[in-house]
Design a protein around this motif. Structure first.
Motif, PDB file in Angstrom:
ATOM      1  N   GLU A 211     -33.881  -2.104  79.347  1.00  0.00           N
ATOM      2  CA  GLU A 211     -33.431  -1.677  78.018  1.00  0.00           C
ATOM      3  C   GLU A 211     -32.261  -2.518  77.513  1.00  0.00           C
ATOM      4  O   GLU A 211     -32.252  -2.973  76.364  1.00  0.00           O
ATOM      5  N   SER A 212     -31.282  -2.749  78.370  1.00  0.00           N
ATOM      6  CA  SER A 212     -30.104  -3.512  77.937  1.00  0.00           C
ATOM      7  C   SER A 212     -30.435  -4.985  77.708  1.00  0.00           C
ATOM      8  O   SER A 212     -29.858  -5.625  76.827  1.00  0.00           O
ATOM      9  N   LEU A 213     -31.364  -5.522  78.483  1.00  0.00           N
ATOM     10  CA  LEU A 213     -31.765  -6.916  78.289  1.00  0.00           C
ATOM     11  C   LEU A 213     -32.447  -7.095  76.937  1.00  0.00           C
ATOM     12  O   LEU A 213     -32.238  -8.091  76.248  1.00  0.00           O
ATOM     13  N   ARG A 214     -33.254  -6.120  76.558  1.00  0.00           N
ATOM     14  CA  ARG A 214     -33.980  -6.229  75.288  1.00  0.00           C
ATOM     15  C   ARG A 214     -33.052  -6.056  74.090  1.00  0.00           C
ATOM     16  O   ARG A 214     -33.368  -6.502  72.987  1.00  0.00           O
ATOM     17  N   LYS A 215     -31.911  -5.418  74.305  1.00  0.00           N
ATOM     18  CA  LYS A 215     -30.946  -5.219  73.222  1.00  0.00           C
ATOM     19  C   LYS A 215     -29.860  -6.300  73.196  1.00  0.00           C
ATOM     20  O   LYS A 215     -29.113  -6.412  72.227  1.00  0.00           O
ATOM     21  N   ALA A 216     -29.761  -7.064  74.267  1.00  0.00           N
ATOM     22  CA  ALA A 216     -28.671  -8.035  74.412  1.00  0.00           C
ATOM     23  C   ALA A 216     -28.736  -9.157  73.390  1.00  0.00           C
ATOM     24  O   ALA A 216     -29.816  -9.586  72.970  1.00  0.00           O
ATOM     25  N   GLU A 217     -27.558  -9.653  72.991  1.00  0.00           N
ATOM     26  CA  GLU A 217     -27.450 -10.790  72.085  1.00  0.00           C
ATOM     27  C   GLU A 217     -27.358 -12.079  72.910  1.00  0.00           C
ATOM     28  O   GLU A 217     -26.995 -12.068  74.083  1.00  0.00           O
ATOM     29  N   GLU A 218     -27.671 -13.184  72.268  1.00  0.00           N
ATOM     30  CA  GLU A 218     -27.634 -14.483  72.951  1.00  0.00           C
ATOM     31  C   GLU A 218     -26.263 -14.766  73.553  1.00  0.00           C
ATOM     32  O   GLU A 218     -26.142 -15.229  74.688  1.00  0.00           O
ATOM     33  N   GLU A 219     -25.222 -14.492  72.766  1.00  0.00           N
ATOM     34  CA  GLU A 219     -23.854 -14.785  73.202  1.00  0.00           C
ATOM     35  C   GLU A 219     -23.481 -13.989  74.453  1.00  0.00           C
ATOM     36  O   GLU A 219     -22.788 -14.494  75.339  1.00  0.00           O
ATOM     37  N   GLU A 220     -23.937 -12.752  74.514  1.00  0.00           N
ATOM     38  CA  GLU A 220     -23.653 -11.898  75.663  1.00  0.00           C
ATOM     39  C   GLU A 220     -24.315 -12.453  76.927  1.00  0.00           C
ATOM     40  O   GLU A 220     -23.688 -12.540  77.990  1.00  0.00           O
ATOM     41  N   LEU A 221     -25.580 -12.823  76.815  1.00  0.00           N
ATOM     42  CA  LEU A 221     -26.306 -13.346  77.967  1.00  0.00           C
ATOM     43  C   LEU A 221     -25.798 -14.721  78.390  1.00  0.00           C
ATOM     44  O   LEU A 221     -25.794 -15.058  79.572  1.00  0.00           O
ATOM     45  N   ALA A 222     -25.335 -15.493  77.412  1.00  0.00           N
ATOM     46  CA  ALA A 222     -24.849 -16.849  77.697  1.00  0.00           C
ATOM     47  C   ALA A 222     -23.630 -16.839  78.610  1.00  0.00           C
ATOM     48  O   ALA A 222     -23.366 -17.818  79.320  1.00  0.00           O
ATOM     49  N   LYS A 223     -22.892 -15.727  78.615  1.00  0.00           N
ATOM     50  CA  LYS A 223     -21.683 -15.633  79.432  1.00  0.00           C
ATOM     51  C   LYS A 223     -21.984 -15.345  80.907  1.00  0.00           C
ATOM     52  O   LYS A 223     -21.117 -15.481  81.758  1.00  0.00           O
ATOM     53  N   ILE A 224     -23.218 -14.952  81.179  1.00  0.00           N
ATOM     54  CA  ILE A 224     -23.592 -14.644  82.564  1.00  0.00           C
ATOM     55  C   ILE A 224     -23.681 -15.935  83.373  1.00  0.00           C
ATOM     56  O   ILE A 224     -24.232 -16.932  82.909  1.00  0.00           O
ATOM     57  N   LYS A 225     -23.123 -15.896  84.559  1.00  0.00           N
ATOM     58  CA  LYS A 225     -23.116 -17.066  85.426  1.00  0.00           C
ATOM     59  C   LYS A 225     -24.540 -17.580  85.659  1.00  0.00           C
ATOM     60  O   LYS A 225     -25.449 -16.814  85.932  1.00  0.00           O
ATOM     61  N   ASN A 226     -24.710 -18.891  85.509  1.00  0.00           N
ATOM     62  CA  ASN A 226     -25.988 -19.590  85.718  1.00  0.00           C
ATOM     63  C   ASN A 226     -26.982 -19.413  84.570  1.00  0.00           C
ATOM     64  O   ASN A 226     -28.129 -19.867  84.687  1.00  0.00           O
ATOM     65  N   LEU A 227     -26.575 -18.753  83.485  1.00  0.00           N
ATOM     66  CA  LEU A 227     -27.469 -18.658  82.330  1.00  0.00           C
ATOM     67  C   LEU A 227     -27.090 -19.695  81.265  1.00  0.00           C
ATOM     68  O   LEU A 227     -27.768 -20.696  81.119  1.00  0.00           O
ATOM     69  N   GLY A 228     -26.002 -19.450  80.557  1.00  0.00           N
ATOM     70  CA  GLY A 228     -25.585 -20.390  79.519  1.00  0.00           C
ATOM     71  C   GLY A 228     -26.317 -20.161  78.208  1.00  0.00           C
ATOM     72  O   GLY A 228     -27.262 -19.372  78.133  1.00  0.00           O
ATOM     73  N   PRO A 229     -25.896 -20.865  77.147  1.00  0.00           N
ATOM     74  CA  PRO A 229     -26.448 -20.667  75.796  1.00  0.00           C
ATOM     75  C   PRO A 229     -27.953 -20.895  75.689  1.00  0.00           C
ATOM     76  O   PRO A 229     -28.653 -20.131  75.031  1.00  0.00           O
TER      77      PRO A 229
END
Length: 208
Positions: free
Chosen positions: A172-190
């Motif tokens: 649920e949270s992944l489907r609601k997440a914004e790009e900027e939020e996910l980009a901050k996760i280690k090993n993900l990026g923009p």
């Protein structure tokens, strides 16, 4: 193609990259054929094509393009580690059923699969039953990373989803997440953040 002025009928020298991908190294003879025109729209789904920043790859950005179905089905089968569902069966499934979505695998019956011919020999009821039983067994109680990783989102496999899940994300949270939020996760990026958001949005029907 543009830089080397490759044309229809040009004689070129190629090398093998990444074990299989051919790369044009040099134009030996340009010839007098017409220049190669890059497709502006995908011939399968009519989506406007894109080209990478390095101009090394022209691609269709539509995650659910019909032309990608064989690869997406193979990715799902591989990720779930389904036994007995090999390349020939995947090819037969795509040719016979002409699926739009991967989940159409689960509409298959042993009776219809048993009639398919592989290398001039019918699959048979015994094999069909075994294949579909294993498919359904492999689909029960799937971990989230494996489930989402099987959808073949560009640059986003099972391991990338694990990074997000370790940070506390669920479906649920992944489907609601914004790009900027996910980009901050280690090993993900923009870039991966963008692909993840776009992929989960476009594949929402299949995920549901």
């Amino acid at each position: 193609l543009e830089e080397l002025d490759v044309r229809v009928g040009s004689m070129v020298r190629v090398s093998k990259r990444g074990d299989i991908i051919p790369k044009i190294e040099k134009v030996v003879d340009v010839g007098d054929g017409p220049r190669v025109k890059l497709l502006g729209r995908c011939p399968s789904c009519d989506t406007k094509t894109k080209i990478t920043k390095t101009r090394s790859k022209l691609y269709c950005p539509n995650f659910v393009c019909p032309a990608l179905i064989p690869h997406r089905v193979a990715k799902w089968i591989s990720t779930l580690e389904v036994k007995f569902f090999g390349e020939e069966l995947i090819k037969a499934f795509v040719e016979k059923k002409k699926p739009t979505f991967v989940y159409e695998l689960y509409d298959l019956t042993a009776k219809e699969m048993s009639e398919w011919s592989l290398s001039e020999k019918k699959v048979g009821m015994l094999t069909a039953t075994k294949v579909l039983k294993d498919l359904r067994a492999a689909s029960v109680d799937l971990p989230l990373d494996k489930f989402l990783g099987g959808f073949d989102i560009p640059s986003i496999g099972k391991r990338v989803f694990q990074f997000a899940i370790k940070e506390g994300h669920d479906l649920e949270s992944l489907r609601k997440a914004e790009e900027e939020e996910l980009a901050k996760i280690k090993n993900l990026g923009p870039k991966r953040g963008k692909f993840m958001v776009e992929g989960l949005e476009r594949l929402s029907d299949e995920i549901d």
